[in-house]
Design a protein around this motif. Structure first.
Motif, PDB file in Angstrom:
ATOM      1  N   ILE A  29      43.738 -50.598 -22.930  1.00 52.00           N
ATOM      2  CA  ILE A  29      43.376 -49.369 -23.633  1.00 52.00           C
ATOM      3  C   ILE A  29      44.514 -48.878 -24.531  1.00 52.00           C
ATOM      4  O   ILE A  29      44.299 -48.126 -25.477  1.00 52.00           O
ATOM      5  N   TYR A  30      45.736 -49.347 -24.253  1.00 50.14           N
ATOM      6  CA  TYR A  30      46.889 -48.970 -25.063  1.00 50.14           C
ATOM      7  C   TYR A  30      47.242 -50.009 -26.129  1.00 50.14           C
ATOM      8  O   TYR A  30      48.233 -49.844 -26.836  1.00 50.14           O
ATOM      9  N   LEU A  31      46.474 -51.071 -26.221  1.00 49.68           N
ATOM     10  CA  LEU A  31      46.855 -52.186 -27.079  1.00 49.68           C
ATOM     11  C   LEU A  31      46.094 -52.200 -28.402  1.00 49.68           C
ATOM     12  O   LEU A  31      44.967 -51.707 -28.499  1.00 49.68           O
ATOM     13  N   LYS A  32      46.730 -52.768 -29.409  1.00 45.94           N
ATOM     14  CA  LYS A  32      46.076 -52.927 -30.706  1.00 45.94           C
ATOM     15  C   LYS A  32      44.803 -53.748 -30.537  1.00 45.94           C
ATOM     16  O   LYS A  32      44.805 -54.817 -29.926  1.00 45.94           O
ATOM     17  N   ASP A  33      43.708 -53.225 -31.056  1.00 49.93           N
ATOM     18  CA  ASP A  33      42.395 -53.876 -30.960  1.00 49.93           C
ATOM     19  C   ASP A  33      41.976 -54.111 -29.500  1.00 49.93           C
ATOM     20  O   ASP A  33      41.107 -54.946 -29.239  1.00 49.93           O
ATOM     21  N   PHE A  34      42.592 -53.399 -28.561  1.00 49.69           N
ATOM     22  CA  PHE A  34      42.290 -53.522 -27.127  1.00 49.69           C
ATOM     23  C   PHE A  34      42.444 -54.960 -26.642  1.00 49.69           C
ATOM     24  O   PHE A  34      41.775 -55.399 -25.722  1.00 49.69           O
ATOM     25  N   ASP A  35      43.364 -55.671 -27.267  1.00 51.40           N
ATOM     26  CA  ASP A  35      43.512 -57.109 -27.053  1.00 51.40           C
ATOM     27  C   ASP A  35      44.830 -57.402 -26.335  1.00 51.40           C
ATOM     28  O   ASP A  35      45.910 -57.082 -26.843  1.00 51.40           O
ATOM     29  N   ASP A  36      44.760 -58.008 -25.150  1.00 52.94           N
ATOM     30  CA  ASP A  36      45.954 -58.347 -24.392  1.00 52.94           C
ATOM     31  C   ASP A  36      46.918 -59.235 -25.174  1.00 52.94           C
ATOM     32  O   ASP A  36      48.121 -59.239 -24.903  1.00 52.94           O
ATOM     33  N   SER A  64      39.680 -34.080 -26.944  1.00 50.12           N
ATOM     34  CA  SER A  64      39.744 -33.716 -25.528  1.00 50.12           C
ATOM     35  C   SER A  64      38.368 -33.469 -24.904  1.00 50.12           C
ATOM     36  O   SER A  64      38.256 -33.337 -23.684  1.00 50.12           O
ATOM     37  N   GLN A  65      37.325 -33.400 -25.722  1.00 53.73           N
ATOM     38  CA  GLN A  65      35.981 -33.209 -25.178  1.00 53.73           C
ATOM     39  C   GLN A  65      35.484 -34.450 -24.427  1.00 53.73           C
ATOM     40  O   GLN A  65      34.575 -34.357 -23.604  1.00 53.73           O
ATOM     41  N   TYR A  66      36.088 -35.606 -24.695  1.00 54.35           N
ATOM     42  CA  TYR A  66      35.629 -36.843 -24.078  1.00 54.35           C
ATOM     43  C   TYR A  66      36.137 -36.949 -22.637  1.00 54.35           C
ATOM     44  O   TYR A  66      37.332 -36.856 -22.383  1.00 54.35           O
ATOM     45  N   SER A  67      35.226 -37.156 -21.727  1.00 53.98           N
ATOM     46  CA  SER A  67      35.598 -37.357 -20.334  1.00 53.98           C
ATOM     47  C   SER A  67      36.192 -38.753 -20.155  1.00 53.98           C
ATOM     48  O   SER A  67      36.038 -39.633 -21.014  1.00 53.98           O
ATOM     49  N   ALA A  68      36.836 -38.968 -19.023  1.00 56.59           N
ATOM     50  CA  ALA A  68      37.415 -40.274 -18.736  1.00 56.59           C
ATOM     51  C   ALA A  68      36.341 -41.350 -18.676  1.00 56.59           C
ATOM     52  O   ALA A  68      36.508 -42.449 -19.201  1.00 56.59           O
ATOM     53  N   SER A  69      35.225 -41.040 -18.043  1.00 54.05           N
ATOM     54  CA  SER A  69      34.153 -42.038 -17.920  1.00 54.05           C
ATOM     55  C   SER A  69      33.546 -42.367 -19.277  1.00 54.05           C
ATOM     56  O   SER A  69      33.234 -43.528 -19.561  1.00 54.05           O
ATOM     57  N   TYR A  70      33.402 -41.337 -20.134  1.00 60.67           N
ATOM     58  CA  TYR A  70      32.826 -41.588 -21.463  1.00 60.67           C
ATOM     59  C   TYR A  70      33.767 -42.461 -22.295  1.00 60.67           C
ATOM     60  O   TYR A  70      33.314 -43.408 -22.962  1.00 60.67           O
ATOM     61  N   LEU A  71      35.050 -42.138 -22.260  1.00 59.10           N
ATOM     62  CA  LEU A  71      36.005 -42.945 -23.015  1.00 59.10           C
ATOM     63  C   LEU A  71      36.046 -44.381 -22.500  1.00 59.10           C
ATOM     64  O   LEU A  71      36.106 -45.327 -23.294  1.00 59.10           O
ATOM     65  N   THR A  72      36.006 -44.537 -21.194  1.00 61.87           N
ATOM     66  CA  THR A  72      36.051 -45.879 -20.619  1.00 61.87           C
ATOM     67  C   THR A  72      34.906 -46.746 -21.145  1.00 61.87           C
ATOM     68  O   THR A  72      35.095 -47.922 -21.467  1.00 61.87           O
ATOM     69  N   ASN A 122      33.016 -46.122 -23.967  1.00 66.32           N
ATOM     70  CA  ASN A 122      32.725 -46.085 -25.400  1.00 66.32           C
ATOM     71  C   ASN A 122      33.936 -46.140 -26.323  1.00 66.32           C
ATOM     72  O   ASN A 122      33.776 -46.091 -27.546  1.00 66.32           O
ATOM     73  N   ILE A 123      35.121 -46.272 -25.790  1.00 67.17           N
ATOM     74  CA  ILE A 123      36.319 -46.106 -26.607  1.00 67.17           C
ATOM     75  C   ILE A 123      36.398 -47.077 -27.779  1.00 67.17           C
ATOM     76  O   ILE A 123      36.929 -46.753 -28.840  1.00 67.17           O
ATOM     77  N   ARG A 124      35.844 -48.260 -27.631  1.00 62.23           N
ATOM     78  CA  ARG A 124      35.905 -49.236 -28.715  1.00 62.23           C
ATOM     79  C   ARG A 124      35.066 -48.810 -29.926  1.00 62.23           C
ATOM     80  O   ARG A 124      35.253 -49.322 -31.029  1.00 62.23           O
ATOM     81  N   ASN A 125      34.164 -47.871 -29.714  1.00 63.00           N
ATOM     82  CA  ASN A 125      33.285 -47.441 -30.803  1.00 63.00           C
ATOM     83  C   ASN A 125      33.597 -46.024 -31.292  1.00 63.00           C
ATOM     84  O   ASN A 125      32.844 -45.476 -32.099  1.00 63.00           O
ATOM     85  N   ILE A 126      34.680 -45.438 -30.815  1.00 66.44           N
ATOM     86  CA  ILE A 126      35.047 -44.076 -31.207  1.00 66.44           C
ATOM     87  C   ILE A 126      36.245 -44.129 -32.142  1.00 66.44           C
ATOM     88  O   ILE A 126      37.246 -44.791 -31.847  1.00 66.44           O
ATOM     89  N   ASN A 127      36.168 -43.434 -33.244  1.00 64.80           N
ATOM     90  CA  ASN A 127      37.296 -43.369 -34.163  1.00 64.80           C
ATOM     91  C   ASN A 127      38.347 -42.403 -33.605  1.00 64.80           C
ATOM     92  O   ASN A 127      38.029 -41.247 -33.299  1.00 64.80           O
ATOM     93  N   PRO A 128      39.580 -42.846 -33.472  1.00 65.58           N
ATOM     94  CA  PRO A 128      40.618 -41.948 -32.963  1.00 65.58           C
ATOM     95  C   PRO A 128      40.953 -40.860 -33.983  1.00 65.58           C
ATOM     96  O   PRO A 128      40.735 -41.028 -35.190  1.00 65.58           O
ATOM     97  N   LEU A 129      41.503 -39.759 -33.486  1.00 70.52           N
ATOM     98  CA  LEU A 129      41.920 -38.684 -34.375  1.00 70.52           C
ATOM     99  C   LEU A 129      43.154 -39.089 -35.167  1.00 70.52           C
ATOM    100  O   LEU A 129      43.302 -38.721 -36.338  1.00 70.52           O
ATOM    101  N   LYS A 130      44.036 -39.833 -34.530  1.00 76.87           N
ATOM    102  CA  LYS A 130      45.222 -40.356 -35.215  1.00 76.87           C
ATOM    103  C   LYS A 130      45.822 -41.471 -34.379  1.00 76.87           C
ATOM    104  O   LYS A 130      45.455 -41.657 -33.202  1.00 76.87           O
ATOM    105  N   LYS A 131      46.725 -42.210 -34.991  1.00 81.98           N
ATOM    106  CA  LYS A 131      47.376 -43.318 -34.313  1.00 81.98           C
ATOM    107  C   LYS A 131      48.887 -43.211 -34.473  1.00 81.98           C
ATOM    108  O   LYS A 131      49.381 -42.794 -35.519  1.00 81.98           O
ATOM    109  N   ASP A 132      49.616 -43.594 -33.407  1.00 81.27           N
ATOM    110  CA  ASP A 132      51.063 -43.729 -33.514  1.00 81.27           C
ATOM    111  C   ASP A 132      51.403 -45.060 -34.178  1.00 81.27           C
ATOM    112  O   ASP A 132      50.534 -45.938 -34.338  1.00 81.27           O
ATOM    113  N   SER A 133      52.661 -45.230 -34.520  1.00 87.04           N
ATOM    114  CA  SER A 133      53.119 -46.506 -35.078  1.00 87.04           C
ATOM    115  C   SER A 133      52.983 -47.614 -34.038  1.00 87.04           C
ATOM    116  O   SER A 133      53.107 -47.374 -32.828  1.00 87.04           O
TER     117      SER A 133
END
Length: 201
Positions: free
Chosen positions: A113-120, A132-140, A142-153
Motif C-alpha cells: 500500500i506504500y509502494l509505487k503502483d502498489f508493486d512489491d 479522511s472520509q474513507y474507512s480502512a475497509s473501504y480503502l483496503t 478500493n485504493i487502486r481505483n481512488i485518486n490520491p489528494l497528493k503524493k510525496d516524492s
C-alpha cells in the motif's frame, strides 16, 4: 567499509526498534545530521507496519499535512517497533532505503500500500494522501481505483540478501537493537561486542 575498534563509528545500542525513530529525531534536532538521509536496515522484518492499523492514520491524516509540519502533529502513540520505518519515511527523513533480509525472506511482510503502483518490485515507496472520509475497509478494497489528494516524492529502495550485500559506503551512525521480543537472552552477548566498535552517543 569495515568496522574497526580503533576507528569507531558513532552510534547507540537500543532495546526496541522504534527507538531508532527517536534517535534519528534527536540527531536531526541537534543538527548532527540533515534530512533526507540514507538508511540501511538489516533485519528479518521490513518494519513497515503490516498487521497494524497505523497505515490508515498515515494515509488519511498524517500525509495531509505539509511534510515539514508532520513531526509537530504526529500521534506518537501510533509509532511502534513494527512500523517505525514507515513513520520515518512519512516525515521526509529518508531519501533511500536499503533492506538486508535473511536468505528465505520473500516479500512476506512488505506492505504494498506504500509502494509505487502498489508493486512489491517497483523499487520505490510512494506515500499518497487520501480523504479522511474513507474507512480502512473501504480503502483496503478500493485504493487502486481512488485518486490520491497528493503524493510525496518517490523514495527508492533496494533489497539485498546476506550473500549479495557488502558495506561499500562510509556510514555516519550505527544503531543496534536488542529486540528482546524476537531474540533469546543468550544472544545478548552481542551487545557488548557491538559496543567495542561504536562510540555511544
Amino acid at each position: 567499509m569495515a568496522f574497526s575498534k580503533s576507528s569507531k563509528i558513532k552510534g547507540r545500542v537500543i532495546t526496541h526498534h522504534n527507538e531508532s525513530f527517536n534517535f534519528w529525531e534527536e540527531l536531526i534536532s541537534e543538527g548532527h545530521i540533515s534530512t533526507p538521509f540514507e538508511v540501511t536496515h538489516i533485519d528479518a522484518h521490513s518494519d513497515l507496519g503490516l498487521g497494524d492499523s497505523a497505515w490508515h492514520y498515515i494515509l488519511t491524516q498524517l500525509l495531509s499535512y505539509p511534510i515539514e509540519q508532520r513531526i509537530k502533529i504526529l500521534d506518537r502513540s501510533k509509532v511502534n517497533l513494527a512500523n517505525y520505518l514507515t513513520f520515518t519515511m512519512s516525515m521526509g527523513w529518508i531519501n533511500k532505503l536499503n533492506f538486508v533480509f535473511h536468505e528465505y525472506w520473500n516479500f512476506n511482510d512488505f506492505f504494498s500500500i506504500y509502494l509505487k503502483d502498489f508493486d512489491d518490485y517497483s523499487g520505490f515507496f510512494e506515500f499518497r494522501s487520501y480523504d479522511s472520509q474513507y474507512s480502512a475497509s473501504y480503502l483496503t478494497e478500493n485504493i487502486r481505483n481512488i485518486n490520491p489528494l497528493k503524493k510525496d516524492s518517490l523514495i527508492p529502495y533496494k533489497i539485498y540478501k546476506p550473500n549479495n550485500f557488502k558495506l561499500v559506503e562510509e556510514y555516519d551512525y550505527l544503531v543496534f537493537c536488542q529486540s528482546p521480543q524476537y531474540t533469546p537472552k543468550t544472544a545478548d552477548y552481542m551487545l557488548d561486542i557491538i559496543r567495542e566498535y561504536i562510540t555511544e552517543i
